[in-house]
Design a protein around this motif. Sequence first.
Motif, PDB file in Angstrom:
ATOM      1  N   MET A 129       0.794  -1.287   0.160  1.00  0.00           N
ATOM      2  CA  MET A 129      -0.009   0.062  -0.053  1.00  0.00           C
ATOM      3  C   MET A 129       0.914   1.366   0.095  1.00  0.00           C
ATOM      4  O   MET A 129       1.987   1.226   0.548  1.00  0.00           O
ATOM      5  N   GLU A 130       0.263   2.262  -0.856  1.00  0.00           N
ATOM      6  CA  GLU A 130       1.405   3.498  -0.861  1.00  0.00           C
ATOM      7  C   GLU A 130       0.693   4.318   0.315  1.00  0.00           C
ATOM      8  O   GLU A 130      -0.185   4.124   0.944  1.00  0.00           O
ATOM      9  N   ILE A 131       1.624   5.541   0.545  1.00  0.00           N
ATOM     10  CA  ILE A 131       1.573   6.359   1.752  1.00  0.00           C
ATOM     11  C   ILE A 131       0.113   7.048   1.619  1.00  0.00           C
ATOM     12  O   ILE A 131      -0.607   7.084   2.713  1.00  0.00           O
ATOM     13  N   GLY A 132      -0.250   7.595   0.368  1.00  0.00           N
ATOM     14  CA  GLY A 132      -1.492   8.218   0.212  1.00  0.00           C
ATOM     15  C   GLY A 132      -2.629   7.389   0.596  1.00  0.00           C
ATOM     16  O   GLY A 132      -3.595   7.933   1.137  1.00  0.00           O
ATOM     17  N   GLU A 133      -2.621   6.135   0.089  1.00  0.00           N
ATOM     18  CA  GLU A 133      -3.643   5.285   0.189  1.00  0.00           C
ATOM     19  C   GLU A 133      -3.972   4.769   1.713  1.00  0.00           C
ATOM     20  O   GLU A 133      -5.060   4.738   2.140  1.00  0.00           O
ATOM     21  N   LEU A 134      -2.794   4.528   2.561  1.00  0.00           N
ATOM     22  CA  LEU A 134      -2.907   4.583   3.885  1.00  0.00           C
ATOM     23  C   LEU A 134      -3.431   5.503   4.547  1.00  0.00           C
ATOM     24  O   LEU A 134      -4.229   5.253   5.669  1.00  0.00           O
ATOM     25  N   LEU A 135      -2.995   6.831   4.306  1.00  0.00           N
ATOM     26  CA  LEU A 135      -3.270   7.876   5.096  1.00  0.00           C
ATOM     27  C   LEU A 135      -4.955   8.055   5.005  1.00  0.00           C
ATOM     28  O   LEU A 135      -5.862   8.476   5.735  1.00  0.00           O
ATOM     29  N   LYS A 136      -5.293   8.040   3.801  1.00  0.00           N
ATOM     30  CA  LYS A 136      -6.941   7.807   3.462  1.00  0.00           C
ATOM     31  C   LYS A 136      -7.665   6.922   4.492  1.00  0.00           C
ATOM     32  O   LYS A 136      -8.682   7.259   4.990  1.00  0.00           O
ATOM     33  N   LYS A 137      -7.027   5.685   4.302  1.00  0.00           N
ATOM     34  CA  LYS A 137      -7.781   4.794   4.793  1.00  0.00           C
ATOM     35  C   LYS A 137      -7.907   5.059   6.373  1.00  0.00           C
ATOM     36  O   LYS A 137      -8.895   4.888   6.967  1.00  0.00           O
ATOM     37  N   TYR A 138      -6.492   5.775   7.169  1.00  0.00           N
ATOM     38  CA  TYR A 138      -6.773   5.935   8.562  1.00  0.00           C
ATOM     39  C   TYR A 138      -7.587   7.108   8.436  1.00  0.00           C
ATOM     40  O   TYR A 138      -8.680   7.186   9.560  1.00  0.00           O
ATOM     41  N   ARG A 139      -7.914   8.047   7.616  1.00  0.00           N
ATOM     42  CA  ARG A 139      -8.961   9.329   7.649  1.00  0.00           C
ATOM     43  C   ARG A 139     -10.223   8.898   7.768  1.00  0.00           C
ATOM     44  O   ARG A 139     -10.845   9.402   8.496  1.00  0.00           O
ATOM     45  N   LEU A 140     -10.614   7.997   6.899  1.00  0.00           N
ATOM     46  CA  LEU A 140     -11.859   7.453   6.787  1.00  0.00           C
ATOM     47  C   LEU A 140     -12.250   6.720   7.931  1.00  0.00           C
ATOM     48  O   LEU A 140     -13.510   6.784   8.534  1.00  0.00           O
ATOM     49  N   MET A 141     -11.203   5.779   8.542  1.00  0.00           N
ATOM     50  CA  MET A 141     -11.439   5.303   9.794  1.00  0.00           C
ATOM     51  C   MET A 141     -12.046   6.150  11.028  1.00  0.00           C
ATOM     52  O   MET A 141     -12.594   5.902  11.859  1.00  0.00           O
ATOM     53  N   HIS A 142     -11.167   7.290  11.027  1.00  0.00           N
ATOM     54  CA  HIS A 142     -11.581   8.349  12.149  1.00  0.00           C
ATOM     55  C   HIS A 142     -12.799   9.205  11.503  1.00  0.00           C
ATOM     56  O   HIS A 142     -13.079  10.230  12.212  1.00  0.00           O
ATOM     57  N   ALA A 143     -13.130   8.969  10.367  1.00  0.00           N
ATOM     58  CA  ALA A 143     -14.360   9.965   9.892  1.00  0.00           C
ATOM     59  C   ALA A 143     -14.002  11.349  10.025  1.00  0.00           C
ATOM     60  O   ALA A 143     -14.877  12.432  10.439  1.00  0.00           O
ATOM     61  N   GLU A 144     -12.931  11.747   9.439  1.00  0.00           N
ATOM     62  CA  GLU A 144     -12.366  12.982   9.161  1.00  0.00           C
ATOM     63  C   GLU A 144     -12.453  13.552   7.802  1.00  0.00           C
ATOM     64  O   GLU A 144     -12.273  12.969   7.006  1.00  0.00           O
ATOM     65  N   THR A 145     -12.641  14.718   7.836  1.00  0.00           N
ATOM     66  CA  THR A 145     -12.331  15.626   6.401  1.00  0.00           C
ATOM     67  C   THR A 145     -10.918  15.690   6.256  1.00  0.00           C
ATOM     68  O   THR A 145     -10.034  15.468   7.129  1.00  0.00           O
ATOM     69  N   LYS A 146     -10.804  15.966   4.990  1.00  0.00           N
ATOM     70  CA  LYS A 146      -9.226  16.081   4.621  1.00  0.00           C
ATOM     71  C   LYS A 146      -8.700  17.325   5.107  1.00  0.00           C
ATOM     72  O   LYS A 146      -7.338  17.273   5.596  1.00  0.00           O
ATOM     73  N   LYS A 147      -9.426  18.377   5.423  1.00  0.00           N
ATOM     74  CA  LYS A 147      -8.894  19.671   6.042  1.00  0.00           C
ATOM     75  C   LYS A 147      -8.778  19.320   7.480  1.00  0.00           C
ATOM     76  O   LYS A 147      -7.503  19.810   8.076  1.00  0.00           O
ATOM     77  N   ALA A 148      -9.723  18.715   8.152  1.00  0.00           N
ATOM     78  CA  ALA A 148      -9.197  18.426   9.641  1.00  0.00           C
ATOM     79  C   ALA A 148      -8.035  17.401   9.826  1.00  0.00           C
ATOM     80  O   ALA A 148      -7.242  17.571  10.892  1.00  0.00           O
ATOM     81  N   TRP A 149      -7.898  16.411   9.004  1.00  0.00           N
ATOM     82  CA  TRP A 149      -7.109  15.492   9.021  1.00  0.00           C
ATOM     83  C   TRP A 149      -5.676  16.134   8.919  1.00  0.00           C
ATOM     84  O   TRP A 149      -4.571  15.876   9.331  1.00  0.00           O
ATOM     85  N   ALA A 150      -5.533  17.038   7.720  1.00  0.00           N
ATOM     86  CA  ALA A 150      -4.290  17.821   7.630  1.00  0.00           C
ATOM     87  C   ALA A 150      -3.818  18.926   8.482  1.00  0.00           C
ATOM     88  O   ALA A 150      -2.525  19.143   8.568  1.00  0.00           O
ATOM     89  N   GLY A 151      -4.889  19.190   9.290  1.00  0.00           N
ATOM     90  CA  GLY A 151      -4.700  20.216  10.538  1.00  0.00           C
ATOM     91  C   GLY A 151      -3.799  21.414  10.145  1.00  0.00           C
ATOM     92  O   GLY A 151      -3.819  21.827   8.980  1.00  0.00           O
ATOM     93  N   SER A 152      -2.646  21.467  10.843  1.00  0.00           N
ATOM     94  CA  SER A 152      -1.715  22.589  10.711  1.00  0.00           C
ATOM     95  C   SER A 152      -0.424  22.220  10.128  1.00  0.00           C
ATOM     96  O   SER A 152       0.543  22.839   9.857  1.00  0.00           O
ATOM     97  N   VAL A 153      -0.629  20.960   9.762  1.00  0.00           N
ATOM     98  CA  VAL A 153       0.749  20.116   9.347  1.00  0.00           C
ATOM     99  C   VAL A 153       0.795  20.585   7.741  1.00  0.00           C
ATOM    100  O   VAL A 153       1.996  20.923   7.364  1.00  0.00           O
ATOM    101  N   LEU A 154      -0.181  20.474   7.058  1.00  0.00           N
ATOM    102  CA  LEU A 154      -0.295  20.582   5.562  1.00  0.00           C
ATOM    103  C   LEU A 154      -1.295  21.407   5.231  1.00  0.00           C
ATOM    104  O   LEU A 154      -2.616  21.367   6.169  1.00  0.00           O
ATOM    105  N   SER A 155      -1.183  21.729   4.114  1.00  0.00           N
ATOM    106  CA  SER A 155      -2.426  22.918   3.449  1.00  0.00           C
ATOM    107  C   SER A 155      -3.546  21.712   3.100  1.00  0.00           C
ATOM    108  O   SER A 155      -2.951  20.533   2.539  1.00  0.00           O
ATOM    109  N   PRO A 156      -4.926  21.792   3.005  1.00  0.00           N
ATOM    110  CA  PRO A 156      -5.692  20.886   2.598  1.00  0.00           C
ATOM    111  C   PRO A 156      -5.656  20.571   1.117  1.00  0.00           C
ATOM    112  O   PRO A 156      -5.545  19.331   0.923  1.00  0.00           O
TER     113      PRO A 156
END
Length: 282
Positions: free
Chosen positions: A1-28
């Motif tokens: 599995m690639e990094i982007g795919e795995l990040l998406k998997k974790y984000r969906l498991m936590h029911a978070e939006t991309k903006k909330a998941w990126a937080g202050s670390v990265l721009s949405p």
Amino acid sequence: MEIGELLKKYRLMHAETKKAWAGSVLSPSFYARVEKGTNRISANDLINLLHANNISVIDFFRQLNPHDHLIDSEDQALRLAANKAYYNGARTDLLNLYNQIAKGDSPNKEEHLMLLEIYIAIIDDDYASIDDSTLKKAKERIFATSIFDADTLKLYCNCISFYDLDENLIISKRAVTQFKSNNSITMQKNILAIIINILIFCIKAKRYEETDFYINSAEEIATTPEIYFYKTILLFFKNLLQYHQKSEKQYLDQCYDIIQNIALSGMTKYSSSLKVFLEENK
């Protein structure tokens, strides 16, 4: 599995939006492209993102394609996680990371555990808790180093008090010679911190003749706002050394002026420790 795919998997498991998941670390928008695989994320940003979302670094990397070209390695990621937790004084994070690594089979497992044990002891100010064999391995690794990398330099910065003066003179001269011309602010801070510690050791031991190399090397590093504090402390030690060489009161007066200026900047505890050092070593 690639990094982007795995990040998406974790984000969906936590029911978070991309903006909330990126937080202050990265721009949405940047994060969205990371999930799609069109943007590459640095190892440091990835560690920050995982920490921000309470994801185990080790668990995450175990699920990745071992040949994933977007990161340097799980080994580097673990080093980054350990260094980040240490510099944030996050003892709980260090303990959790230690326990996770101890149970796993990560690359260089023994070395990671050694570093974490030292970091925890430093935060606890309990050097006696470090196992003798662990301390010996750390000292031998650094002492045998002829070419430093960023991790070995950080390890030396944190273990400098474990060596006697003659050992420190040998190791520090290698490190200073290698990095004094480096333009990285982080590296410059590390080198200046090493120089300051060596000057303290030399002055306490009255080995004033050993200090010229370090003073000259520090002066080769251009003064910038980011390292101004380090240069101010170096000026204090330079004046103290001049006082020992020439016995002229003006140098002692300048030491006291520097102490006062540091106190006025709000660093009263540090200024007090400098004053005590001056009184004991003038």
